[in-house]
Design a protein around this motif. Sequence first.
Motif, PDB file in Angstrom:
ATOM      1  N   LEU A 207      62.962  80.821  31.304  1.00  0.00           N
ATOM      2  CA  LEU A 207      61.839  80.014  30.821  1.00  0.00           C
ATOM      3  C   LEU A 207      61.512  78.879  31.789  1.00  0.00           C
ATOM      4  N   ALA A 211      57.967  77.979  33.527  1.00  0.00           N
ATOM      5  CA  ALA A 211      57.429  76.620  33.485  1.00  0.00           C
ATOM      6  C   ALA A 211      57.041  76.136  34.873  1.00  0.00           C
ATOM      7  N   GLU A 214      53.759  77.676  35.670  1.00  0.00           N
ATOM      8  CA  GLU A 214      52.718  77.043  34.853  1.00  0.00           C
ATOM      9  C   GLU A 214      52.298  75.702  35.443  1.00  0.00           C
ATOM     10  N   ARG A 215      53.256  74.896  35.854  1.00  0.00           N
ATOM     11  CA  ARG A 215      52.918  73.587  36.420  1.00  0.00           C
ATOM     12  C   ARG A 215      52.146  73.726  37.713  1.00  0.00           C
ATOM     13  N   CYS A 245      53.483  86.365  28.911  1.00  0.00           N
ATOM     14  CA  CYS A 245      52.442  85.331  28.883  1.00  0.00           C
ATOM     15  C   CYS A 245      51.068  85.999  28.861  1.00  0.00           C
ATOM     16  N   ALA A 267      52.101  84.358  23.482  1.00  0.00           N
ATOM     17  CA  ALA A 267      51.963  83.157  24.300  1.00  0.00           C
ATOM     18  C   ALA A 267      50.688  83.266  25.128  1.00  0.00           C
ATOM     19  N   ARG A 273      48.309  76.909  29.069  1.00  0.00           N
ATOM     20  CA  ARG A 273      49.218  76.335  28.080  1.00  0.00           C
ATOM     21  C   ARG A 273      48.743  74.960  27.627  1.00  0.00           C
ATOM     22  N   THR A 274      48.173  74.187  28.553  1.00  0.00           N
ATOM     23  CA  THR A 274      47.735  72.847  28.174  1.00  0.00           C
ATOM     24  C   THR A 274      46.582  72.895  27.172  1.00  0.00           C
ATOM     25  N   GLU A 278      50.730  76.055  23.124  1.00  0.00           N
ATOM     26  CA  GLU A 278      51.784  76.991  22.749  1.00  0.00           C
ATOM     27  C   GLU A 278      52.671  77.285  23.954  1.00  0.00           C
ATOM     28  N   SER A 279      53.950  77.491  23.689  1.00  0.00           N
ATOM     29  CA  SER A 279      54.913  77.799  24.740  1.00  0.00           C
ATOM     30  C   SER A 279      55.379  79.239  24.599  1.00  0.00           C
TER      31      SER A 279
END
Length: 380
Positions: A207, A211, A214-215, A245, A267, A273-274, A278-279
């Motif tokens: 995970l 992440a 995603e960032r 995802c 997801a 995501r922002t 939801e994660s």
Amino acid sequence: MSKAPHHGRGHWPRQLVATAPVLPILIVFVIVLVDLICGSGMTSVPLLAVGPALAATTNGPRGVLCVGLLAAALGATLGVRDGGEDRELAVVLAALMAVTLASVLASSLRGRRERVLAAVRSVAEAAQHALLQPVPATVGPFQVAVRYSAAAAEARIGGDLYALVSTPYGVRLIVGDVRGKGLPAVGTAALVLGVFREAAYDEPDLLAVVARIERSLARNLGSDDFVTAVVAGYPRAGQLEVVNCGHAPPLLVRDSVVVPVDPDLPAPPLGLRTLSGESPALQVLPFADGDQLLLYTDGVTEARNHGREFYPLAEGLARHASEEPARTVTALHDELLAHVGGRLHDDAALLLLRIPVAAETPVTGGITSCSPVDAVRHRP
């Protein structure tokens, strides 16, 4: 020592024959032969311009010039033989030489464009190897097969992406699909793959790898851009981790039964995501000897035939599943192309994992009696 010169002497005549303007010269002689048989007079001489014009499409400037000079010489011979007027013959021959010079120029420009295209193709091939690096047939405990097709003509890469790496935390992989097409999609795919390859080695938790991606996308993508992806890992024997995802569910093959691995907690795609808040969730499922997992992009499942019917991937996988992932993926890819009539209209990627059955392990083990769906656990 005597073989090398002999090989060279035998090689250059074949090379000369391969590059010689055989067809244009043959057409020129056919026109001359028809004139000799039918006695058509000066009317057949202008037809000799077909020779250099055709040579311009297949041969270099020297070949075109040779065909043009040959046509001019034979045209002059025919004109004198048929008793044509000197002024008329001069005009026809001048036109023939003008066509020859224009054909030489066209041949030169064509050769230049071909050299540029060859350079672009070599760059595309280098980009393909940098982004979609070749996957070996065996990675860690897995047998692996990959098949990728870009929808754009002459393209080697597109908006679909995949990567599979062996890390200190086990084998990890990603299969994804970038929204959009063309160079922007290729740039986003390169960004995702670069972050994944770095994070897969650094982050002990799967995970955390997601992440990191995603960032990075949040900093670099526009508000309407996103990437659907499945990220998977094999941290220990018999256990496969999957993070979905917004991507199409992988297909698990066990005991010749194909089951989609649907996430119970859907997801959003990477990059959104922002907006949703939801994660993604981590799914853990048993993955033992003989099990297979097929990951793919929507270019496969959304491929339509002339009747607008989607390609039934799960049924195709059930038909073609074998102990050799390369054979299975090749059969699926060939069937997919036959379904759409030979050409895909979207990028398509297939990645198949299989754990080979150990020689001492019977095929009918205890794991095969377990339902794949019931065996999936979720960790938020």
